[in-house]
Design a protein around this motif. Structure first.
Motif, PDB file in Angstrom:
ATOM      1  N   ASP A 133      31.917  40.199  43.797  1.00  0.00           N
ATOM      2  CA  ASP A 133      33.028  40.991  43.261  1.00  0.00           C
ATOM      3  C   ASP A 133      32.734  41.413  41.823  1.00  0.00           C
ATOM      4  O   ASP A 133      32.311  40.588  41.014  1.00  0.00           O
ATOM      5  CB  ASP A 133      34.311  40.158  43.317  1.00  0.00           C
ATOM      6  CG  ASP A 133      35.509  40.962  42.910  1.00  0.00           C
ATOM      7  OD1 ASP A 133      35.773  41.052  41.680  1.00  0.00           O
ATOM      8  OD2 ASP A 133      36.188  41.506  43.792  1.00  0.00           O
ATOM      9  N   PRO A 134      32.966  42.685  41.484  1.00  0.00           N
ATOM     10  CA  PRO A 134      32.670  43.147  40.126  1.00  0.00           C
ATOM     11  C   PRO A 134      33.492  42.444  39.039  1.00  0.00           C
ATOM     12  O   PRO A 134      32.989  42.229  37.941  1.00  0.00           O
ATOM     13  CB  PRO A 134      32.957  44.640  40.159  1.00  0.00           C
ATOM     14  CG  PRO A 134      33.649  44.915  41.437  1.00  0.00           C
ATOM     15  CD  PRO A 134      33.410  43.768  42.352  1.00  0.00           C
ATOM     16  N   VAL A 135      34.728  42.091  39.339  1.00  0.00           N
ATOM     17  CA  VAL A 135      35.539  41.379  38.344  1.00  0.00           C
ATOM     18  C   VAL A 135      34.937  40.000  38.073  1.00  0.00           C
ATOM     19  O   VAL A 135      34.821  39.581  36.916  1.00  0.00           O
ATOM     20  CB  VAL A 135      37.020  41.251  38.788  1.00  0.00           C
ATOM     21  CG1 VAL A 135      37.806  40.350  37.841  1.00  0.00           C
ATOM     22  CG2 VAL A 135      37.666  42.628  38.880  1.00  0.00           C
ATOM     23  N   ARG A 136      34.504  39.327  39.123  1.00  0.00           N
ATOM     24  CA  ARG A 136      33.884  38.014  38.917  1.00  0.00           C
ATOM     25  C   ARG A 136      32.577  38.137  38.146  1.00  0.00           C
ATOM     26  O   ARG A 136      32.264  37.297  37.297  1.00  0.00           O
ATOM     27  CB  ARG A 136      33.688  37.294  40.250  1.00  0.00           C
ATOM     28  CG  ARG A 136      35.017  36.839  40.859  1.00  0.00           C
ATOM     29  CD  ARG A 136      34.836  35.844  41.970  1.00  0.00           C
ATOM     30  NE  ARG A 136      34.246  36.387  43.164  1.00  0.00           N
ATOM     31  CZ  ARG A 136      34.930  36.968  44.152  1.00  0.00           C
ATOM     32  NH1 ARG A 136      36.242  37.089  44.077  1.00  0.00           N
ATOM     33  NH2 ARG A 136      34.311  37.420  45.218  1.00  0.00           N
ATOM     34  N   ARG A 137      31.806  39.185  38.421  1.00  0.00           N
ATOM     35  CA  ARG A 137      30.580  39.395  37.644  1.00  0.00           C
ATOM     36  C   ARG A 137      30.913  39.623  36.177  1.00  0.00           C
ATOM     37  O   ARG A 137      30.222  39.124  35.281  1.00  0.00           O
ATOM     38  CB  ARG A 137      29.766  40.558  38.216  1.00  0.00           C
ATOM     39  CG  ARG A 137      29.155  40.243  39.564  1.00  0.00           C
ATOM     40  CD  ARG A 137      28.120  41.276  39.996  1.00  0.00           C
ATOM     41  NE  ARG A 137      28.619  42.642  40.057  1.00  0.00           N
ATOM     42  CZ  ARG A 137      29.136  43.207  41.149  1.00  0.00           C
ATOM     43  NH1 ARG A 137      29.238  42.532  42.283  1.00  0.00           N
ATOM     44  NH2 ARG A 137      29.547  44.459  41.116  1.00  0.00           N
ATOM     45  N   ASP A 138      31.977  40.360  35.906  1.00  0.00           N
ATOM     46  CA  ASP A 138      32.401  40.578  34.523  1.00  0.00           C
ATOM     47  C   ASP A 138      32.853  39.272  33.870  1.00  0.00           C
ATOM     48  O   ASP A 138      32.576  39.033  32.690  1.00  0.00           O
ATOM     49  CB  ASP A 138      33.522  41.614  34.452  1.00  0.00           C
ATOM     50  CG  ASP A 138      33.048  43.034  34.757  1.00  0.00           C
ATOM     51  OD1 ASP A 138      31.815  43.270  34.727  1.00  0.00           O
ATOM     52  OD2 ASP A 138      33.904  43.889  35.031  1.00  0.00           O
TER      53      ASP A 138
END
Length: 109
Positions: free
Chosen positions: A11-16
């Motif tokens: 997930d992009p939010v988790r990567r952020d």
């Protein structure tokens, strides 16, 4: 449900969040303030990261501090690394192709 590092980085939010925590330990509230999604959504992402072993959450007083566990990202790094040579070869081939086109164009001028 058993979770792994690949679910964490999917997930992009988790990567952020991982990127944020790679620089410093932050409180849950500080992390939530950096995103334009709801606080419950951030809490869910943090829960998944914790279940995957990517972060630890430690309570100090009223605050909950999130700290990255970088060693648990190693399986994803190793999996991605195996494709490094493949992409290097493709990029090199593309660079050679561009150079050939430039040489041909220079000869035609």
């Amino acid at each position: 449900m058993r979770r792994d590092v690949f679910q964490a980085i999917a997930d992009p939010v988790r990567r952020d969040i991982i990127q944020l925590l790679s620089n410093e330990t932050l409180t849950v509230n500080t992390i939530a303030e950096k995103f334009e999604v709801s606080r419950p959504a951030i809490s869910k992402h943090l829960k998944i990261l914790k279940e995957c072993g990517i972060i630890e959450i430690n309570k100090k007083g009223r605050e909950r501090f999130c700290e990255i566990q970088p060693r648990n990202l190693i399986p994803a790094f190793l999996w991605i690394k195996q494709y490094n040579k493949l992409w290097e070869n493709r990029i090199d081939a593309f660079e050679n192709y561009i150079n050939e086109i430039q040489i041909k164009n220079n000869k035609n001028e």
